[in-house]
Design a protein around this motif. Structure first.
Motif, PDB file in Angstrom:
ATOM      1  N   THR A   1      -8.420   8.960   3.387  1.00 12.43           N
ATOM      2  CA  THR A   1      -8.194   8.611   1.284  1.00 12.43           C
ATOM      3  C   THR A   1     -10.144   7.193   1.209  1.00 12.43           C
ATOM      4  O   THR A   1      -9.773   5.899   1.110  1.00 12.43           O
ATOM      5  CB  THR A   1      -7.144   7.861   0.313  1.00 12.43           C
ATOM      6  OG1 THR A   1      -6.200   8.705   0.531  1.00 12.43           O
ATOM      7  CG2 THR A   1      -7.898   7.849  -1.198  1.00 12.43           C
ATOM      8  N   ALA A   2     -11.156   8.059   1.096  1.00 18.01           N
ATOM      9  CA  ALA A   2     -12.151   7.334   1.508  1.00 18.01           C
ATOM     10  C   ALA A   2     -12.705   7.534   0.341  1.00 18.01           C
ATOM     11  O   ALA A   2     -13.154   8.708  -0.039  1.00 18.01           O
ATOM     12  CB  ALA A   2     -13.272   7.600   2.880  1.00 18.01           C
ATOM     13  N   HIS A   3     -14.102   6.703  -0.565  1.00 17.01           N
ATOM     14  CA  HIS A   3     -14.849   6.207  -1.364  1.00 17.01           C
ATOM     15  C   HIS A   3     -15.299   7.499  -0.932  1.00 17.01           C
ATOM     16  O   HIS A   3     -16.341   7.778   0.162  1.00 17.01           O
ATOM     17  CB  HIS A   3     -15.299   5.126  -1.582  1.00 17.01           C
ATOM     18  CG  HIS A   3     -16.180   5.827  -2.293  1.00 17.01           C
ATOM     19  ND1 HIS A   3     -16.441   5.736  -3.199  1.00 17.01           N
ATOM     20  CD2 HIS A   3     -18.085   4.624  -2.249  1.00 17.01           C
ATOM     21  CE1 HIS A   3     -17.428   5.542  -3.768  1.00 17.01           C
ATOM     22  NE2 HIS A   3     -18.767   5.177  -3.100  1.00 17.01           N
TER      23      HIS A   3
ATOM     24  N   ILE B   1      -1.256   5.709   4.785  1.00 16.23           N
ATOM     25  CA  ILE B   1      -2.607   6.883   4.011  1.00 16.23           C
ATOM     26  C   ILE B   1      -3.620   5.618   4.787  1.00 16.23           C
ATOM     27  O   ILE B   1      -3.089   3.689   4.405  1.00 16.23           O
ATOM     28  CB  ILE B   1      -2.932   5.957   2.904  1.00 16.23           C
ATOM     29  CG1 ILE B   1      -1.354   7.620   2.591  1.00 16.23           C
ATOM     30  CG2 ILE B   1      -3.791   6.541   2.047  1.00 16.23           C
ATOM     31  CD1 ILE B   1      -1.512   7.957   0.763  1.00 16.23           C
ATOM     32  N   ILE B   2      -4.683   5.694   5.071  1.00 17.03           N
ATOM     33  CA  ILE B   2      -5.971   4.520   5.255  1.00 17.03           C
ATOM     34  C   ILE B   2      -6.953   4.920   3.543  1.00 17.03           C
ATOM     35  O   ILE B   2      -7.285   6.291   3.875  1.00 17.03           O
ATOM     36  CB  ILE B   2      -6.454   5.010   6.667  1.00 17.03           C
ATOM     37  CG1 ILE B   2      -5.726   3.751   7.829  1.00 17.03           C
ATOM     38  CG2 ILE B   2      -7.873   3.175   6.306  1.00 17.03           C
ATOM     39  CD1 ILE B   2      -5.014   2.944   8.244  1.00 17.03           C
ATOM     40  N   ILE B   3      -6.305   4.036   2.837  1.00 17.60           N
ATOM     41  CA  ILE B   3      -8.060   3.733   2.161  1.00 17.60           C
ATOM     42  C   ILE B   3      -8.881   2.700   2.254  1.00 17.60           C
ATOM     43  O   ILE B   3      -8.828   1.692   2.205  1.00 17.60           O
ATOM     44  CB  ILE B   3      -6.880   2.979   0.511  1.00 17.60           C
ATOM     45  CG1 ILE B   3      -5.496   3.786   0.800  1.00 17.60           C
ATOM     46  CG2 ILE B   3      -8.025   3.284  -0.321  1.00 17.60           C
ATOM     47  CD1 ILE B   3      -4.954   3.017  -0.675  1.00 17.60           C
ATOM     48  N   ALA B   4      -9.908   3.464   2.145  1.00 15.21           N
ATOM     49  CA  ALA B   4     -11.075   2.502   2.436  1.00 15.21           C
ATOM     50  C   ALA B   4     -12.918   3.357   1.588  1.00 15.21           C
ATOM     51  O   ALA B   4     -12.460   3.723   0.633  1.00 15.21           O
ATOM     52  CB  ALA B   4     -11.880   3.507   3.880  1.00 15.21           C
ATOM     53  N   ALA B   5     -13.555   1.754   1.449  1.00 13.70           N
ATOM     54  CA  ALA B   5     -14.375   2.335  -0.017  1.00 13.70           C
ATOM     55  C   ALA B   5     -16.066   1.609   1.109  1.00 13.70           C
ATOM     56  O   ALA B   5     -15.309   0.416   2.035  1.00 13.70           O
ATOM     57  CB  ALA B   5     -14.136   1.934  -1.156  1.00 13.70           C
TER      58      ALA B   5
ATOM     59  N   ASP C   1      -0.716  -3.309   4.118  1.00 16.92           N
ATOM     60  CA  ASP C   1      -2.415  -4.531   5.011  1.00 16.92           C
ATOM     61  C   ASP C   1      -3.575  -4.018   4.923  1.00 16.92           C
ATOM     62  O   ASP C   1      -4.049  -3.893   4.142  1.00 16.92           O
ATOM     63  CB  ASP C   1      -1.935  -4.315   6.906  1.00 16.92           C
ATOM     64  CG  ASP C   1      -2.910  -6.089   7.633  1.00 16.92           C
ATOM     65  OD1 ASP C   1      -3.392  -6.916   6.440  1.00 16.92           O
ATOM     66  OD2 ASP C   1      -3.007  -5.431   8.570  1.00 16.92           O
ATOM     67  N   GLU C   2      -3.888  -5.714   4.274  1.00 16.84           N
ATOM     68  CA  GLU C   2      -5.804  -4.985   3.874  1.00 16.84           C
ATOM     69  C   GLU C   2      -6.726  -5.602   5.266  1.00 16.84           C
ATOM     70  O   GLU C   2      -6.472  -6.734   5.597  1.00 16.84           O
ATOM     71  CB  GLU C   2      -5.658  -5.425   2.690  1.00 16.84           C
ATOM     72  CG  GLU C   2      -5.869  -7.130   2.765  1.00 16.84           C
ATOM     73  CD  GLU C   2      -6.273  -7.308   1.684  1.00 16.84           C
ATOM     74  OE1 GLU C   2      -5.635  -6.912  -0.031  1.00 16.84           O
ATOM     75  OE2 GLU C   2      -6.364  -8.391   0.674  1.00 16.84           O
ATOM     76  N   TYR C   3      -8.239  -5.516   4.685  1.00 14.72           N
ATOM     77  CA  TYR C   3      -8.865  -6.327   5.823  1.00 14.72           C
ATOM     78  C   TYR C   3     -10.461  -6.026   4.633  1.00 14.72           C
ATOM     79  O   TYR C   3     -11.022  -4.234   4.514  1.00 14.72           O
ATOM     80  CB  TYR C   3      -9.381  -5.056   7.108  1.00 14.72           C
ATOM     81  CG  TYR C   3     -10.269  -5.396   8.333  1.00 14.72           C
ATOM     82  CD1 TYR C   3      -9.541  -6.338   9.093  1.00 14.72           C
ATOM     83  CD2 TYR C   3     -11.581  -6.284   7.890  1.00 14.72           C
ATOM     84  CE1 TYR C   3     -10.070  -7.232  10.263  1.00 14.72           C
ATOM     85  CE2 TYR C   3     -12.366  -6.964   8.751  1.00 14.72           C
ATOM     86  CZ  TYR C   3     -11.496  -7.441   9.831  1.00 14.72           C
ATOM     87  OH  TYR C   3     -11.712  -7.800  10.687  1.00 14.72           O
ATOM     88  N   LEU C   4      -9.963  -6.481   3.473  1.00 14.92           N
ATOM     89  CA  LEU C   4     -12.062  -6.893   3.172  1.00 14.92           C
ATOM     90  C   LEU C   4     -12.913  -7.162   3.123  1.00 14.92           C
ATOM     91  O   LEU C   4     -12.705  -8.753   3.901  1.00 14.92           O
ATOM     92  CB  LEU C   4     -11.136  -7.008   2.047  1.00 14.92           C
ATOM     93  CG  LEU C   4      -9.741  -6.222   0.983  1.00 14.92           C
ATOM     94  CD1 LEU C   4      -9.084  -6.532  -0.290  1.00 14.92           C
ATOM     95  CD2 LEU C   4     -10.048  -5.059   1.251  1.00 14.92           C
TER      96      LEU C   4
ATOM     97  N   GLY D   1     -14.038  -2.363   2.528  1.00 18.28           N
ATOM     98  CA  GLY D   1     -13.030  -2.444   2.945  1.00 18.28           C
ATOM     99  C   GLY D   1     -12.346  -1.744   3.341  1.00 18.28           C
ATOM    100  O   GLY D   1     -12.215  -0.118   3.108  1.00 18.28           O
ATOM    101  N   ALA D   2     -10.870  -1.461   4.319  1.00 18.25           N
ATOM    102  CA  ALA D   2      -9.998  -0.867   4.408  1.00 18.25           C
ATOM    103  C   ALA D   2      -8.081  -1.697   3.995  1.00 18.25           C
ATOM    104  O   ALA D   2      -8.470  -2.319   4.436  1.00 18.25           O
ATOM    105  CB  ALA D   2      -9.252  -0.278   5.606  1.00 18.25           C
ATOM    106  N   ILE D   3      -7.645  -0.022   3.290  1.00 20.83           N
ATOM    107  CA  ILE D   3      -6.561  -0.849   3.001  1.00 20.83           C
ATOM    108  C   ILE D   3      -5.291   0.190   3.684  1.00 20.83           C
ATOM    109  O   ILE D   3      -5.402   1.502   3.739  1.00 20.83           O
ATOM    110  CB  ILE D   3      -6.143  -0.765   1.357  1.00 20.83           C
ATOM    111  CG1 ILE D   3      -6.336  -2.590   0.842  1.00 20.83           C
ATOM    112  CG2 ILE D   3      -4.351  -0.887   0.796  1.00 20.83           C
ATOM    113  CD1 ILE D   3      -6.420  -2.401  -0.715  1.00 20.83           C
TER     114      ILE D   3
END
Ligand code: UT7
Length: 331
Positions: A254-256, A309-313, A181-184, A321-323
């Motif tokens: 996993t954040a920028h 994993i939550i990937i964010a930047a 899922d994504e929230y951009l 956003g976050a994926i």
């Protein structure tokens, strides 16, 4: 039969050899190791010293590292995306050059630019090409030679940025792992707070713009900081809620890597144990499009199949956003 998802099946990385330490920066601008460490978490960053090499060099090396770890026939790659805020040049695709150099001769390729969110958005794009069934192998590379746009007499920016690249391969997965899922989001009213003013179509480079140092990156650090903390935490909470996840379900954030304090604040808002928050900013500083794949490469051995994993930047634009993603393999 499960829906096809887009999984990461291999990672690679490259950082240049030259290490620019906080100690060396002390000799260049009015700063000190203690200030940089406590305000940003950065101890050192890598710099590509060779004036004849651009971001494509970093990208090619990262792809080669990926191929050295897992064997792929480059001719089977369908698409190469280079996420970068520092393309080799304005009007020739960096990705096209990279794809040819790595032997991906049957692929098409393009650059994707959205400042520090470039790689995050690249995950979204690469995943869609896989999920749609259109392509089977998409190579996403995040590469930035940030030193090409940094003024090494400006202490507010030169302590932050470094050069580097990371590469990830996307392939179809039928076990439900990979993209979930994504929230951009973007907000263009933020563009004045973080930018390279000259060198684009709005203000092409002239002798005057160079004299006035308008070809260098500049930012209103505090405004960017506040927006980054608020917005990254906000999208992370939203994606957790929407997927009915709580902090115990999450294996990694996993954040920028822009500032250790921003990353830690996001982890705290998610009630995550600090051990789940990936961190390598101390070694590389902010490498823009490369921070997220460099984290995957550095943490690869600790990642397990099925890890949530939550990937964010957050970055210039503003863009953020976050994926939500599930890791697909044990290394
Ligand atoms: O990846 C893209 C997104 N970018 C970001 O997320 C960056 C977000 N911003 C930040 O990370 C932080 O705002 C910075 C690291 C850029 C700055 O940290 P800060 O805690 O916000 O510092 P500040 O700008 O409020 O400056 C505090 C003081 C000032 O001195 P006075 O006015 O209090 O006397 C600055 O002049 O620190 C001074 N200062 C420095 N001192 C030593 C600014 N830069 C330095 C420096 N060394 N390098």
């Amino acid at each position: 039969m499960n829906k096809v998802t887009a999984a990461i099946t291999a990672v690679g990385k490259y950082v240049p050899e030259y290490i620019l330490t906080n100690k060396e920066l002390e000799t260049m601008v009015d700063t000190n190791d203690e200030w940089i460490t406590t305000r940003t978490g950065i101890k050192e960053r890598r710099i590509l010293k060779d004036k004849n090499k651009g971001s494509s060099y970093l990208a090619i090396k990262a792809a080669e590292n990926l191929f050295s770890k897992k064997s792929f026939d480059p001719k089977e790659i369908d698409l190469v995306i280079v996420a970068t805020a520092t393309p080799d040049m304005q009007a020739a695709s960096t990705a096209a050059f990279v794809a040819t150099k790595i032997g991906a001769t049957n692929a098409f390729s393009f650059d994707l630019e959205s400042a520090c969110s470039s790689f995050l958005y690249g995950i979204s794009v690469a995943s869609q090409y896989i999920e749609s069934g259109r392509y089977k192998k998409v190579l996403l590379i995040g590469a930035d030679k940030n030193s090409s746009m940094i003024d090494y007499t400006d202490r507010t920016t030169c302590i932050i940025f470094g050069d580097g690249a990371g590469a990830v391969m996307f392939e179809p997965n039928d076990e439900g792992n990979g993209f979930q899922d994504e929230y951009l989001r973007t907000d263009g009213s933020g563009r004045e707070f973080l930018q390279v003013p000259a060198g684009g179509s709005l203000q092409p480079s002239t002798i005057e713009t160079v004299k006035n140092k308008l070809h260098y990156a500049r930012q209103d650090g505090q405004t960017v900081f506040k927006n980054a903390v608020f917005n990254m935490a906000d999208v992370c909470e939203k994606i957790l809620d929407r997927n009915k996840l709580n902090n115990d379900d999450i294996s990694w954030l996993t954040a920028h890597q822009a500032n250790k304090r921003i990353i830690e604040a996001t982890g705290r808002r998610m009630n995550l144990d600090a051990s789940k928050v990936m961190l390598n900013i101390q070694n590389y500083g902010n490498t823009t499009s490369a921070t997220i794949p460099l984290l995957f490469a550095d943490y690869e051995e600790q990642l397990n199949k099925g890890d949530k994993i939550i990937i964010a930047a957050f970055g210039g634009g503003f863009s953020w956003g976050a994926i939500y993603f599930k890791w697909a393999y044990n290394s």
